[in-house]
Design a protein around this motif. Structure first.
Motif, short mmCIF file in Angstrom:
data_model
loop_
_atom_site.label_atom_id
_atom_site.label_comp_id
_atom_site.label_asym_id
_atom_site.label_seq_id
_atom_site.Cartn_x
_atom_site.Cartn_y
_atom_site.Cartn_z
N TRP A 57 48.17 12.29 24.09
CA TRP A 57 49.82 12.19 24.07
C TRP A 57 50.33 13.62 23.54
N GLN A 58 49.54 14.37 22.89
CA GLN A 58 50.09 15.59 22.40
C GLN A 58 50.14 16.57 23.68
N LEU A 59 49.19 16.59 24.45
CA LEU A 59 49.30 17.52 25.78
C LEU A 59 49.98 17.05 26.85
N GLN A 60 50.53 15.59 26.91
CA GLN A 60 51.14 15.37 28.29
C GLN A 60 51.96 16.08 28.64
N GLN A 61 53.16 16.68 27.93
CA GLN A 61 54.15 17.33 28.22
C GLN A 61 53.56 18.83 28.82
N SER A 62 52.62 19.46 28.06
CA SER A 62 52.13 20.87 28.46
C SER A 62 51.49 20.65 29.79
N ILE A 63 50.63 19.39 29.91
CA ILE A 63 49.77 19.34 31.31
C ILE A 63 51.17 19.11 32.40
N GLN A 64 51.95 18.34 32.11
CA GLN A 64 52.94 18.22 33.24
C GLN A 64 53.77 19.48 33.42
N GLU A 65 53.93 20.29 32.73
CA GLU A 65 54.65 21.51 32.85
C GLU A 65 53.41 22.85 33.59
N LEU A 66 52.25 22.67 33.35
CA LEU A 66 51.31 23.18 34.11
C LEU A 66 51.33 22.72 35.67
N ILE A 67 51.42 21.31 35.78
CA ILE A 67 51.59 20.46 37.12
C ILE A 67 52.68 21.07 37.89
N ASN A 68 53.82 21.14 37.19
CA ASN A 68 55.10 21.51 37.89
C ASN A 68 54.87 23.20 38.25
N TYR A 69 53.99 23.93 37.52
CA TYR A 69 54.05 25.53 37.73
C TYR A 69 53.26 25.65 39.42
N THR A 70 52.20 24.68 39.47
CA THR A 70 51.18 24.66 40.61
C THR A 70 51.94 24.04 41.72
N ARG A 71 53.02 23.33 41.81
CA ARG A 71 53.64 22.62 42.82
C ARG A 71 54.38 23.65 43.74
#
Length: 250
Positions: free
Chosen positions: A236-250
């Protein structure tokens, strides 16, 4: 909303709360998380750690419960058998003490050296301990150049302790292997996985800010790859950071 928060939150935190961006993840339900655990799942152990009153550290206890302190096994069994003989529950003997010590040492080293077969004698156990070595393997690796007009970004992160002070770094190279950008920065406190994620996010964000859009991200964290491809659920602590990384790569 801002008026209601003035009654519940400190004034200096209200702008930060209002500016916080919630990242909606399609297909994933909102759920409550238990912050003291990395997975977010509630556990009695973490609840006990919060409720109990912790005492000051004791040097004697740190020696007794040290994970590498095999001599403590000897002392423990000697004391235990002495008490058993003193209070009449069992008869103590050298043979019994040696058997119990051998058994406890076997259980200890079997976690690292599972190939040891039981039972063994006391002398065989001593010889096995002297011959134990870690299985060290070496693999040769190479860095492959990306195709033309594509940049490759290699990132990595680490923590001094897990959790502890964390930092990350990365190298951006072109199809000829020429250096375009490199960085090494601290990220405060966190875990190894958090360091890996933040290092990748920083590298991708820098590339996009400077007009580089054809990027091949290469990391050595299998978990980070699974999280980014949505084949595993991040803590749960990394969910926002992972989502941001996914948004960068789209």
């Amino acid at each position: 909303m801002g008026i209601g928060m003035r009654q519940e939150a400190p004034l200096h935190l209200i702008p930060k709360i209002l500016s916080y961006k919630f990242h909606y993840q399609p297909g994933m339900l909102d759920e409550a998380v238990w912050k003291p655990t990395g997975s977010g799942d509630f556990s009695c152990a973490t609840a006990w750690q919060i409720c109990r009153q912790k005492k000051d550290s004791n040097n004697i206890n740190s020696y007794i419960w040290h994970k590498h302190a095999a001599p403590i096994i000897v002392c423990w069994n000697l004391w235990k058998n002495r008490c058993a003989a003193k209070y009449g529950s069992k008869q103590s003997s050298i043979t019994r003490v040696k058997f119990l010590i051998t058994k406890d040492i076997y259980l200890l080293i079997n976690t690292a050296y599972s190939y040891i077969q039981w039972p063994v004698t006391w002398h065989e156990m001593i010889k096995i301990i002297e011959l134990c070595k870690q299985d060290i393997r070496i693999w040769q690796i190479s860095w492959e150049k990306p195709t033309q007009n594509i940049l490759k970004l290699n990132t990595d992160g680490s923590a001094l302790n897990n959790p502890g002070k964390i930092g990350g770094g990365g190298i951006l190279r072109d199809h000829k292997g020429e250096l375009v950008y490199a960085f090494s920065i601290p990220f405060g406190n966190g875990s190894n996985n958090q360091a890996e994620t933040l290092a990748a996010s920083h590298g991708i964000e820098w590339c996009l800010q400077h007009g580089y859009k054809k990027i091949l991200l290469e990391v050595d964290s299998e978990l980070l790859v699974k999280w980014q491809h949505l084949t595993a659920k991040p803590p749960w602590q990394l969910q926002q950071s992972i989502q941001e990384l996914i948004n960068y790569t789209r």
